[in-house]
Design a protein around this motif. Sequence first.
Motif, PDB file in Angstrom:
ATOM      1  N   LEU A  62     -25.283  49.766  60.896  1.00 48.14           N
ATOM      2  CA  LEU A  62     -26.611  50.045  60.360  1.00 48.14           C
ATOM      3  C   LEU A  62     -26.829  51.549  60.229  1.00 48.14           C
ATOM      4  CD1 LEU A  62     -28.699  47.477  62.428  1.00 48.14           C
ATOM      5  CD2 LEU A  62     -27.950  47.255  60.053  1.00 48.14           C
ATOM      6  N   PRO A  63     -27.561  51.973  59.219  1.00 45.09           N
ATOM      7  CA  PRO A  63     -27.838  53.403  59.058  1.00 45.09           C
ATOM      8  C   PRO A  63     -28.859  53.869  60.091  1.00 45.09           C
ATOM      9  CG  PRO A  63     -29.037  52.138  57.417  1.00 45.09           C
ATOM     10  CD  PRO A  63     -28.151  51.161  58.136  1.00 45.09           C
ATOM     11  N   PRO A  64     -28.948  55.172  60.327  1.00 50.44           N
ATOM     12  CA  PRO A  64     -29.971  55.694  61.244  1.00 50.44           C
ATOM     13  C   PRO A  64     -31.369  55.343  60.733  1.00 50.44           C
ATOM     14  CG  PRO A  64     -28.330  57.380  60.708  1.00 50.44           C
ATOM     15  CD  PRO A  64     -28.094  56.244  59.770  1.00 50.44           C
ATOM     16  N   LEU A  65     -32.293  55.205  61.669  1.00 53.47           N
ATOM     17  CA  LEU A  65     -33.672  54.921  61.284  1.00 53.47           C
ATOM     18  C   LEU A  65     -34.281  56.096  60.534  1.00 53.47           C
ATOM     19  CD1 LEU A  65     -35.466  53.173  64.300  1.00 53.47           C
ATOM     20  CD2 LEU A  65     -34.490  52.148  62.239  1.00 53.47           C
ATOM     21  N   GLU A 105     -38.068  57.664  59.016  1.00 53.67           N
ATOM     22  CA  GLU A 105     -39.466  57.669  59.427  1.00 53.67           C
ATOM     23  C   GLU A 105     -40.160  56.407  58.877  1.00 53.67           C
ATOM     24  OE1 GLU A 105     -42.472  59.110  61.675  1.00 53.67           O
ATOM     25  OE2 GLU A 105     -40.504  60.044  61.433  1.00 53.67           O
ATOM     26  N   GLY A 106     -40.901  55.737  59.761  1.00 50.90           N
ATOM     27  CA  GLY A 106     -41.621  54.544  59.342  1.00 50.90           C
ATOM     28  C   GLY A 106     -40.822  53.259  59.444  1.00 50.90           C
ATOM     29  N   GLN A 107     -39.625  53.320  60.040  1.00 51.25           N
ATOM     30  CA  GLN A 107     -38.782  52.133  60.159  1.00 51.25           C
ATOM     31  C   GLN A 107     -38.655  51.675  61.607  1.00 51.25           C
ATOM     32  OE1 GLN A 107     -35.070  53.254  58.203  1.00 51.25           O
ATOM     33  NE2 GLN A 107     -35.752  52.259  56.310  1.00 51.25           N
ATOM     34  N   LEU A 108     -38.229  50.397  61.746  1.00 52.03           N
ATOM     35  CA  LEU A 108     -38.061  49.780  63.056  1.00 52.03           C
ATOM     36  C   LEU A 108     -36.677  49.155  63.145  1.00 52.03           C
ATOM     37  CD1 LEU A 108     -41.405  47.739  63.020  1.00 52.03           C
ATOM     38  CD2 LEU A 108     -41.070  50.008  64.040  1.00 52.03           C
ATOM     39  N   LEU A 109     -35.987  49.400  64.260  1.00 52.03           N
ATOM     40  CA  LEU A 109     -34.752  48.677  64.555  1.00 52.03           C
ATOM     41  C   LEU A 109     -35.124  47.500  65.445  1.00 52.03           C
ATOM     42  CD1 LEU A 109     -31.619  48.429  64.563  1.00 52.03           C
ATOM     43  CD2 LEU A 109     -31.655  49.798  66.679  1.00 52.03           C
ATOM     44  N   CYS A 110     -34.757  46.295  65.017  1.00 49.56           N
ATOM     45  CA  CYS A 110     -35.221  45.091  65.704  1.00 49.56           C
ATOM     46  C   CYS A 110     -34.077  44.123  65.971  1.00 49.56           C
ATOM     47  CB  CYS A 110     -36.272  44.368  64.867  1.00 49.56           C
ATOM     48  SG  CYS A 110     -37.725  45.351  64.457  1.00 49.56           S
ATOM     49  N   LYS A 111     -34.234  43.372  67.057  1.00 50.01           N
ATOM     50  CA  LYS A 111     -33.331  42.269  67.384  1.00 50.01           C
ATOM     51  C   LYS A 111     -34.001  40.977  66.932  1.00 50.01           C
ATOM     52  CE  LYS A 111     -31.407  42.238  71.426  1.00 50.01           C
ATOM     53  NZ  LYS A 111     -31.221  42.135  72.907  1.00 50.01           N
ATOM     54  N   VAL A 112     -33.310  40.217  66.092  1.00 53.57           N
ATOM     55  CA  VAL A 112     -33.897  38.986  65.559  1.00 53.57           C
ATOM     56  C   VAL A 112     -33.958  37.920  66.646  1.00 53.57           C
ATOM     57  CG1 VAL A 112     -33.627  37.132  63.866  1.00 53.57           C
ATOM     58  CG2 VAL A 112     -33.130  39.505  63.216  1.00 53.57           C
ATOM     59  N   GLU A 145     -28.133  39.756  63.196  1.00 55.57           N
ATOM     60  CA  GLU A 145     -28.537  39.828  64.602  1.00 55.57           C
ATOM     61  C   GLU A 145     -29.491  40.996  64.832  1.00 55.57           C
ATOM     62  OE1 GLU A 145     -24.856  37.931  67.094  1.00 55.57           O
ATOM     63  OE2 GLU A 145     -24.522  39.922  66.227  1.00 55.57           O
ATOM     64  N   LEU A 146     -29.224  42.113  64.162  1.00 53.95           N
ATOM     65  CA  LEU A 146     -30.100  43.277  64.188  1.00 53.95           C
ATOM     66  C   LEU A 146     -30.546  43.581  62.766  1.00 53.95           C
ATOM     67  CD1 LEU A 146     -28.094  45.677  66.551  1.00 53.95           C
ATOM     68  CD2 LEU A 146     -29.998  44.168  67.192  1.00 53.95           C
ATOM     69  N   VAL A 147     -31.794  44.041  62.617  1.00 50.90           N
ATOM     70  CA  VAL A 147     -32.309  44.375  61.288  1.00 50.90           C
ATOM     71  C   VAL A 147     -33.103  45.681  61.376  1.00 50.90           C
ATOM     72  CG1 VAL A 147     -32.448  42.004  60.455  1.00 50.90           C
ATOM     73  CG2 VAL A 147     -34.400  42.997  61.650  1.00 50.90           C
ATOM     74  N   ILE A 148     -33.178  46.356  60.249  1.00 46.91           N
ATOM     75  CA  ILE A 148     -34.079  47.496  60.108  1.00 46.91           C
ATOM     76  C   ILE A 148     -35.224  47.050  59.207  1.00 46.91           C
ATOM     77  CG2 ILE A 148     -34.361  49.803  59.144  1.00 46.91           C
ATOM     78  CD1 ILE A 148     -31.512  50.420  60.006  1.00 46.91           C
ATOM     79  N   LEU A 149     -36.453  47.144  59.719  1.00 44.99           N
ATOM     80  CA  LEU A 149     -37.642  46.733  58.990  1.00 44.99           C
ATOM     81  C   LEU A 149     -38.525  47.941  58.702  1.00 44.99           C
ATOM     82  CD1 LEU A 149     -38.693  43.541  61.000  1.00 44.99           C
ATOM     83  CD2 LEU A 149     -37.348  43.636  58.884  1.00 44.99           C
ATOM     84  N   GLU A 150     -39.286  47.835  57.641  1.00 45.16           N
ATOM     85  CA  GLU A 150     -40.302  48.835  57.349  1.00 45.16           C
ATOM     86  C   GLU A 150     -41.561  48.486  58.135  1.00 45.16           C
ATOM     87  OE1 GLU A 150     -39.814  51.519  55.561  1.00 45.16           O
ATOM     88  OE2 GLU A 150     -37.777  50.935  54.964  1.00 45.16           O
TER      89      GLU A 150
END
Length: 356
Positions: free
Chosen positions: A39-42, A44-51, A116-121
Motif C-alpha cells: 500500500l502507498p503511504p497515507l 492527508e485526509g486518508q485512513l489506513l484500515c483493517k477490514v 485485508e487492509l484498505v486506504i479510505l478517504e
Amino acid sequence: MASSTTPYTTKQWILASKPTSAPVLSGPDATFKLQTVTLPPLKEGQLLCKVRYFSNDTGLRNFIQSTVAPERFYVPTVPVGSPMRSGIIAEVIESAAPNYKPGDLVMDFHLGTWSELVILEAATSQPLTPLPNDMPLTHYLGAFGASGLAAYTGLAFAGGVKAGDTVVVSAAAGATGCMAVQIAKVLLGAKRVIGIAGSDEKCAWVREQLGADACINYKSPTFVEELKAATPDEVDVYLDNVGGHVLDAMLTRMKKHGNIAVCGAVSGYNSDEPMTLRNWFEVVSMRINIRGFIMLDYMDKAPAILKDLIGAAADGRIKLQNGETIVEAKIEEQPEIWMRLFSGGNQGKLLTKLIV
C-alpha cells in the motif's frame, strides 16, 4: 494524526477478467485473482484500515460486467486489474485525518475493496456510532445501510406507496426484500403485503417473522396461479429486485396506473441470454408506471429515514432477528461466499466476517 512511514502489504482480490455469464472462481479463466500488494503511504485526509466485514450484494455483479456502458453506470465500475469493490466495515489503524483516530470503526457503502487492509478517504467514510439496545453494528451494512435505504426509498419515493395499498416485494427473503416487507407494512401503512421468495422455508420466514400477508415460492410449478390467488384485488406497487419471469408474471397483476419500482434484475446477472417478457404489452394496456431508482438518489433524505428505521427496530416494530447471515472466513474465501447470493445461500443480509 501523522501516518507511519512503515510500508504495509495486504492480500487483495483484483478483477482478472470480465465474465460474460457466471463468474469463474478457479482455473486460467478465473474472474478474480488474489495478489499481495504494497500500500502507498497515507496522504492527508486518508485512513489506513483493517477490514472487519465485507458486504455481499448481488449488485456488485454489475460492477464487473454489465449490459450498461461504463459511462452510463451509476457508480464507477471496476476495470480489469483493479481491486474488487464492496461495502465494508473497517477499523482505523492509522489516520491522516483530524476527525479519526486508531480504533475508530468506519463504513464505506461501495468504495471499500476485497482486501485485508484498505486506504479510505476520510471525507467519504462514515463513522459508526453504537446502536440502541446493543444491536450489532453490522446492521449498518444491511438494515441501516444500502439495503434498508433501497427498500425505503424504492417503496416510498420511486413506488409511491400509500396507506391502504397492496404491495408485492420480490426477493423478499433477501437483504433489501426483508426490510421492504416490514417497511411497507409497519412504516408506510400498506393494507396487504405479499412477498416472493425462492423456497417454501424462506416463504414461511417472510410470513411468520416479517409479517407478510402471503408469500409465494417463484420456483413453484403453480407460481402464476398462486400469485393471482394472493392478489385478488390486484397490486398498487411492486418492488422489483429480480426481473425475468417474476416481473413478467407481475405485469399481469398490476392495477391500472400501478407503479413498479425497479432496483435490480438478479435473475439475469449471470446469464448471457436476453430477458424475455411475454406480457410487456400490459404496460400499455394498464398504463403501468415503471421507474428505476438507486438509493443514492435520495441521500438527502437518508438521515431521517435511518432515524425511522433504527427507531422502529429499537422498539420492536421492525424485526431484525435472523435477518443477517454472517460467514466467518479468510480473504481467500471471499469470492465463493459472495457467489452464494446467486444460489440462494443466505437469508437476509449476507456478510463476511474477515478473519486473519
